[in-house]
Design a protein around this motif. Structure first.
Motif, short mmCIF file in Angstrom:
data_model
loop_
_atom_site.label_atom_id
_atom_site.label_comp_id
_atom_site.label_asym_id
_atom_site.label_seq_id
_atom_site.Cartn_x
_atom_site.Cartn_y
_atom_site.Cartn_z
N LEU A 1 0.83 -1.21 0.00
CA LEU A 1 0.00 0.00 0.00
C LEU A 1 0.86 1.26 0.00
CD1 LEU A 1 -2.83 -1.05 2.47
CD2 LEU A 1 -3.04 -0.66 0.00
N ALA A 2 1.93 1.24 0.77
CA ALA A 2 2.83 2.39 0.83
C ALA A 2 3.48 2.65 -0.53
CB ALA A 2 3.89 2.18 1.90
N ASP A 3 3.72 1.58 -1.28
CA ASP A 3 4.35 1.71 -2.59
C ASP A 3 3.35 2.05 -3.71
OD1 ASP A 3 6.79 1.11 -1.45
OD2 ASP A 3 6.76 -1.00 -2.07
N ALA A 4 2.07 1.94 -3.43
CA ALA A 4 1.04 2.17 -4.45
C ALA A 4 0.97 3.65 -4.81
CB ALA A 4 -0.32 1.69 -3.95
N ASP A 5 0.82 3.91 -6.08
CA ASP A 5 0.70 5.28 -6.58
C ASP A 5 -0.59 5.91 -6.05
OD1 ASP A 5 -0.11 7.41 -8.62
OD2 ASP A 5 1.92 6.91 -9.27
N GLU A 6 -0.54 7.16 -5.66
CA GLU A 6 -1.71 7.84 -5.12
C GLU A 6 -2.86 7.89 -6.13
OE1 GLU A 6 -1.17 11.58 -3.13
OE2 GLU A 6 0.64 10.87 -2.12
N ASP A 7 -2.55 7.80 -7.42
CA ASP A 7 -3.58 7.83 -8.45
C ASP A 7 -4.50 6.62 -8.40
OD1 ASP A 7 -2.52 10.21 -9.31
OD2 ASP A 7 -1.46 9.33 -11.03
N LEU A 8 -4.10 5.56 -7.68
CA LEU A 8 -4.93 4.35 -7.56
C LEU A 8 -6.07 4.52 -6.56
CD1 LEU A 8 -2.18 1.57 -7.47
CD2 LEU A 8 -3.52 2.35 -9.43
N PHE A 9 -6.00 5.54 -5.72
CA PHE A 9 -6.97 5.74 -4.66
C PHE A 9 -8.10 6.66 -5.10
CE2 PHE A 9 -3.10 4.36 -2.71
CZ PHE A 9 -3.49 3.54 -1.68
N PRO A 10 -9.29 6.42 -4.56
CA PRO A 10 -9.73 5.41 -3.62
C PRO A 10 -9.56 4.00 -4.19
CG PRO A 10 -11.41 7.11 -3.81
CD PRO A 10 -10.38 7.36 -4.87
N LEU A 11 -8.98 3.15 -3.35
CA LEU A 11 -8.64 1.78 -3.70
C LEU A 11 -9.50 0.83 -2.89
CD1 LEU A 11 -6.69 -0.45 -4.87
CD2 LEU A 11 -5.14 0.13 -2.99
N LEU A 12 -10.06 -0.18 -3.55
CA LEU A 12 -10.83 -1.23 -2.88
C LEU A 12 -10.00 -2.50 -2.88
CD1 LEU A 12 -13.39 -2.59 -1.68
CD2 LEU A 12 -14.14 -2.96 -4.05
N LEU A 13 -9.80 -3.07 -1.68
CA LEU A 13 -9.15 -4.36 -1.53
C LEU A 13 -10.21 -5.40 -1.20
CD1 LEU A 13 -6.15 -3.41 0.81
CD2 LEU A 13 -6.26 -3.29 -1.69
N VAL A 14 -10.20 -6.54 -1.89
CA VAL A 14 -11.12 -7.64 -1.59
C VAL A 14 -10.26 -8.83 -1.18
CG1 VAL A 14 -12.99 -9.09 -2.43
CG2 VAL A 14 -12.75 -6.75 -3.31
N SER A 15 -10.43 -9.26 0.07
CA SER A 15 -9.55 -10.29 0.60
C SER A 15 -10.28 -11.15 1.62
CB SER A 15 -8.30 -9.62 1.22
OG SER A 15 -7.34 -10.58 1.58
N HIS A 16 -9.50 -11.75 2.52
CA HIS A 16 -9.97 -12.78 3.46
C HIS A 16 -9.62 -12.40 4.89
CE1 HIS A 16 -9.69 -15.50 -0.10
NE2 HIS A 16 -8.65 -14.75 -0.36
N GLN A 17 -10.22 -13.15 5.82
CA GLN A 17 -9.76 -13.14 7.21
C GLN A 17 -8.57 -14.09 7.28
OE1 GLN A 17 -10.31 -10.84 9.08
NE2 GLN A 17 -12.01 -11.19 10.45
N PRO A 18 -7.63 -13.87 8.10
CA PRO A 18 -7.57 -12.80 9.10
C PRO A 18 -7.00 -11.48 8.56
CG PRO A 18 -5.70 -14.25 9.40
CD PRO A 18 -6.53 -14.84 8.28
#
Length: 152
Positions: free
Chosen positions: A90-107
């Motif tokens: 996330l820290a390396d992601a370009d600001e132009d990608l935001f708002p960014l949606l992550l779809v993932s799992h627990q935990p």
């Protein structure tokens, strides 16, 4: 910047492997209902990242089709990824990608939301739950929880 974190919809309990478990019809309906309830917020999303597992790709596809977006598969979003590895991505992601949606799992989704907000395990992430966080940098204890929506 805004980050939305979503847990996949309700999935079948058994399959050949955890990676191949698919959404149930109930899970599909839950995801669609969350999309409807949070339509104005999800319409702002520029980028969707999803885990490579079937149920997260299916969840992300429902969101993507609803809001005419593309889904990018990210290996870093599997449930057992160390939180610091995701925070680095996330820290390396370009600001132009935001708002960014992550779809993932627990935990991972619970660890991410609570880790960014510094809230221990205060904010549970059930199936189809989605959280919106805001921050200037994506690091532990640096985000504010804007809202948290659980399945209807």
């Amino acid at each position: 910047m805004l980050l939305l974190v979503m847990r996949h919809g309700h999935a079948e309990p058994f399959s050949k492997s955890d990676e191949t478990r698919a959404l149930t019809e109930e899970g599909r309906k839950e995801v669609a209902a969350v999309c409807e309830q949070r339509a104005s917020e999800l319409a702002q999303v520029k980028t969707i990242w999803a885990s490579p597992f079937v149920r997260t790709r299916q969840t992300a596809k429902i969101v993507a089709e609803t809001f005419e977006r593309e889904v990018e598969i990210q290996e870093v979003l599997t449930g057992d990824t160390p939180l610091d590895e995701l925070l680095d991505a996330l820290a390396d992601a370009d600001e132009d990608l935001f708002p960014l949606l992550l779809v993932s799992h627990q935990p991972l989704v619970g660890s991410l939301v609570n880790g960014l907000c510094g809230t221990g395990d205060e904010h549970p992430m059930g199936t189809s739950s989605i959280a919106c966080l805001s921050a200037d940098v994506w690091a532990r204890d640096c985000a504010e929880l804007e809202w948290l929506q659980h399945k209807p």
